[in-house]
Write an enzyme that holds these catalytic residues in place. Sequence first.
Site, PDB file in Angstrom:
ATOM      1  N   CYS A  88       9.483   3.020  -5.913  1.00 53.41           N
ATOM      2  CA  CYS A  88      10.656   2.416  -6.549  1.00 53.41           C
ATOM      3  C   CYS A  88      11.730   2.074  -5.528  1.00 53.41           C
ATOM      4  CB  CYS A  88      11.255   3.391  -7.543  1.00 53.41           C
ATOM      5  SG  CYS A  88      10.076   4.028  -8.719  1.00 53.41           S
ATOM      6  N   ARG A 136       8.119  -2.391  -0.833  1.00 57.04           N
ATOM      7  CA  ARG A 136       7.819  -0.986  -1.122  1.00 57.04           C
ATOM      8  C   ARG A 136       6.740  -0.831  -2.193  1.00 57.04           C
ATOM      9  NH1 ARG A 136      12.059   2.426   0.522  1.00 57.04           N
ATOM     10  NH2 ARG A 136      11.844   3.847  -1.224  1.00 57.04           N
ATOM     11  N   TRP A 178       7.801   1.566  -9.619  1.00 58.20           N
ATOM     12  CA  TRP A 178       6.382   1.810  -9.360  1.00 58.20           C
ATOM     13  C   TRP A 178       5.997   2.916 -10.320  1.00 58.20           C
ATOM     14  CZ3 TRP A 178       3.264   5.782  -7.147  1.00 58.20           C
ATOM     15  CH2 TRP A 178       2.017   5.357  -6.678  1.00 58.20           C
ATOM     16  N   ASN A 192      14.487   6.835  -8.716  1.00 56.73           N
ATOM     17  CA  ASN A 192      13.280   6.827  -7.889  1.00 56.73           C
ATOM     18  C   ASN A 192      12.883   8.286  -7.703  1.00 56.73           C
ATOM     19  OD1 ASN A 192      11.473   6.752  -5.770  1.00 56.73           O
ATOM     20  ND2 ASN A 192      12.908   5.933  -4.266  1.00 56.73           N
ATOM     21  N   GLY A 193      11.645   8.651  -8.019  1.00 54.82           N
ATOM     22  CA  GLY A 193      11.211  10.041  -7.838  1.00 54.82           C
ATOM     23  C   GLY A 193      10.539  10.573  -9.093  1.00 54.82           C
ATOM     24  N   GLU A 200      -9.565   3.483  10.312  1.00 55.31           N
ATOM     25  CA  GLU A 200      -8.417   2.618  10.075  1.00 55.31           C
ATOM     26  C   GLU A 200      -8.880   1.214   9.652  1.00 55.31           C
ATOM     27  OE1 GLU A 200      -5.473   3.005   9.504  1.00 55.31           O
ATOM     28  OE2 GLU A 200      -4.463   1.136   9.943  1.00 55.31           O
ATOM     29  N   LYS A 235      -7.968  -0.564   6.098  1.00 56.72           N
ATOM     30  CA  LYS A 235      -7.340  -1.893   5.989  1.00 56.72           C
ATOM     31  C   LYS A 235      -8.140  -2.778   5.042  1.00 56.72           C
ATOM     32  CE  LYS A 235      -4.282  -1.125   7.175  1.00 56.72           C
ATOM     33  NZ  LYS A 235      -3.653   0.003   7.779  1.00 56.72           N
ATOM     34  N   GLU A 254      -7.879  -1.576   1.299  1.00 57.55           N
ATOM     35  CA  GLU A 254      -6.593  -1.655   0.593  1.00 57.55           C
ATOM     36  C   GLU A 254      -6.136  -3.080   0.321  1.00 57.55           C
ATOM     37  OE1 GLU A 254      -3.359   0.442   2.561  1.00 57.55           O
ATOM     38  OE2 GLU A 254      -4.012  -0.270   4.502  1.00 57.55           O
ATOM     39  N   HIS A 289     -27.587  11.194   9.092  1.00 59.14           N
ATOM     40  CA  HIS A 289     -27.437  12.403   8.270  1.00 59.14           C
ATOM     41  C   HIS A 289     -27.043  12.051   6.840  1.00 59.14           C
ATOM     42  CE1 HIS A 289     -27.988  14.881  11.775  1.00 59.14           C
ATOM     43  NE2 HIS A 289     -27.137  14.099  12.424  1.00 59.14           N
ATOM     44  N   LYS A 326       4.643   0.978  -0.472  1.00 61.22           N
ATOM     45  CA  LYS A 326       4.846   1.076   0.979  1.00 61.22           C
ATOM     46  C   LYS A 326       5.314   2.465   1.387  1.00 61.22           C
ATOM     47  CE  LYS A 326       5.168  -0.454   5.158  1.00 61.22           C
ATOM     48  NZ  LYS A 326       3.885  -0.612   5.861  1.00 61.22           N
TER      49      LYS A 326
HETATM   50  C1  F6R Z   1      -2.021   2.155   4.928  1.00 55.19           C
HETATM   51  C2  F6R Z   1      -0.693   2.724   4.858  1.00 55.19           C
HETATM   52  C3  F6R Z   1      -0.538   4.104   4.336  1.00 55.19           C
HETATM   53  C4  F6R Z   1       0.556   4.863   5.116  1.00 55.19           C
HETATM   54  C5  F6R Z   1       0.804   6.225   4.474  1.00 55.19           C
HETATM   55  C6  F6R Z   1       1.814   7.034   5.268  1.00 55.19           C
HETATM   56  O1  F6R Z   1      -2.005   0.855   5.433  1.00 55.19           O
HETATM   57  O2  F6R Z   1       0.275   2.084   5.188  1.00 55.19           O
HETATM   58  O3  F6R Z   1      -1.741   4.809   4.386  1.00 55.19           O
HETATM   59  O4  F6R Z   1       0.159   4.987   6.443  1.00 55.19           O
HETATM   60  O5  F6R Z   1       1.262   6.063   3.169  1.00 55.19           O
HETATM   61  O6  F6R Z   1       3.037   6.396   5.347  1.00 55.19           O
HETATM   62  P1  F6R Z   1       4.101   6.783   6.436  1.00 55.19           P
HETATM   63  O7  F6R Z   1       3.535   6.450   7.763  1.00 55.19           O
HETATM   64  O8  F6R Z   1       5.322   5.971   6.104  1.00 55.19           O
HETATM   65  O9  F6R Z   1       4.352   8.267   6.312  1.00 55.19           O
END
Ligand code: F6R
Length: 609
Positions: A2, A27, A74, A98-99, A481, A485, A488, A504, A604
């Site tokens: 949010c 976000r 959100w 937010n929360g 990673e 990517k 997501e 395995h 985000k």
């Molecule tokens: C993936 C991504 C998330 C963040 C995770 C941690 O692309 O962005 O997996 O890496 O939510 O976020 P931070 O780094 O802000 O603690």
Amino acid sequence: MCGIVAAAAQRDVAPLLIAGLKALEYRGYDSAGLAVLADGQVRRVRAKGKVREMEAAYLADPFPGGTGIAHTRWATHGVPNEANAHPHMVGRVTIVHNGIIENYAALRTELQAKGYAFSSETDTEVMAALIDVNLSKGLSLREAVLATVRELDGAYAIAVMSRDEPGRVVGARRGAPLLVGVGIGEHFLGSDAQALIQVTNKTIYLDEDDVVEITRERAQVYTLDGQPAARDVHESELSADAVERGEYRHYMQKEIFEQPRAVADTLEARIHAHGVLPNIFGVDGEELLAKVKGLHIVACGTSYHAGLVAKYWIEDYARLPVSVEVASEYRYREAVVPADTLFVAISQSGETADTLAAMRESRRRGYLGTLAICNVPESSVVREADLKLMTRAGPEIGVASTKAFTTQLSALALLALHLARQRGLEQARYQDLCAQLLRLPRAIDEALKLEPQIVALAERFVHRHHALFLGRGAHYPVALEGSLKLKEISYIHAEAYPAGELKHGPLALVDEDMPVIAVAPNGPLLDKLKSNLQEVRARGGELVVFADSAAHIDGNAARGVVLRVDAGGEFIAPAVFTVPLQLLAYHVAVLRGTDVDQPRNLAKSVTVE
Ligand code: F6R
């Protein structure tokens, strides 16, 4: 997660609130709304979907007024729809939140007994009713908010207006970000500085449990016991340009291409040809790091993957034991902490609820100290850590982390080198590693030139449902990673394995419908990886290999593609090889027509547990 924007001004604030919400779109959210207080009346507009849909509804029937609050939601409690969208209104109170309020169910039952009826499924409406109850006792809005937040368990950032107190917004925060924007004859609240950059670059960061009252004339902060508190005004270095998309089609693409600059900025004035500067961890940093006998790295998602790469570096070069764990696990188990262990939190946002909670938990567990590797200077993680090393990626808007990851790797590489040197790594080796790290911005720049080839490669993935990523050593986290990517933003199911694990179990998945992406730079494990790739070929699997230009990988075998990536050295190779994987995920997602910058269901800054 949010986003909140609020304003107390002389001008009409709805357009400012909408612009602020647009700056917070990155976000992640699924509905939006705003409310304006004027002449003792509150007008509100809410809509499911994007801010522009709420904006269209507002423009169809606009309303004036200088006091307002706005929100992107959100969904946590209740589906994303108009009824659950904020602001919520109960009695005299209008609120955005937010929360998550953990004791909301019990409070709701109590309030229903008092005759309150609720029109949404949210915990926020319960908070609004509680504030209204406290206003009925004759308290001012500020006093009612203070009394209410003392009763809450959980995390919140809120902005609240009362119909009876024109020109005033009260905000409060615990475990979720909120800051004050100081304008000329106007004040604002926002979830981050980006939301307010259109109106002011002067900000006051609130501490945990702070309550703030803003009017046109002033912003006054109070502690939870109701005492006025002084907080510094900061001048943000953020420019409006930093959050513009410019010539790029998506923020994610822009951020991928910003990596040479972001990495160079992260290294600047911290390392030169002779070594890492001693003072980069602050005045006490060098002394504290000299005592370290081991590290516990804790983070989530992409930041966790950066920590996994750092384990290889720190154990190899500094010979210190490192454990890496996701924050949501670490915080709820009794980790054994050997003497003189350093706790390292890695976070782009510095507000991730699990990482922050893990760091707070670490205080109880007897660490030597805490180090934050973070991209947001005034974030909670940075403010609560003993030592900090900022990544200088600049604002990252795309939900999928890209430049945050490579700048985290750069910062962690500095940490590894610093620790290694302190522990007597041989000079020639140390200087070679420093020289490699200094080459990293250029090596990433070269890797970005692969984009046209990757656009062509992406075609092969458009109709795929699954993909398997393989790597060995420090490239296993790079494979993780890459798979994160892809999943997501393109919604293709992807998994990553250390290549040696293939037989395995996961080899059973390999057939002509399962593309296998291998990260294969030069290094001692290359021959072993080649054998793993033969196992895939033998089963008809389609191979995509990212190989060092000096590596000898056969690209002519049927159903295979080899892309040459110049790693620029074994040490920096994980950061360099990440780049083509980011580009691959990006172009596959573009071809599949997904919402690249705001993929479904994701946020985000994950400020709830
Ligand atoms: C993936 C991504 C998330 C963040 C995770 C941690 O692309 O962005 O997996 O890496 O939510 O976020 P931070 O780094 O802000 O603690």
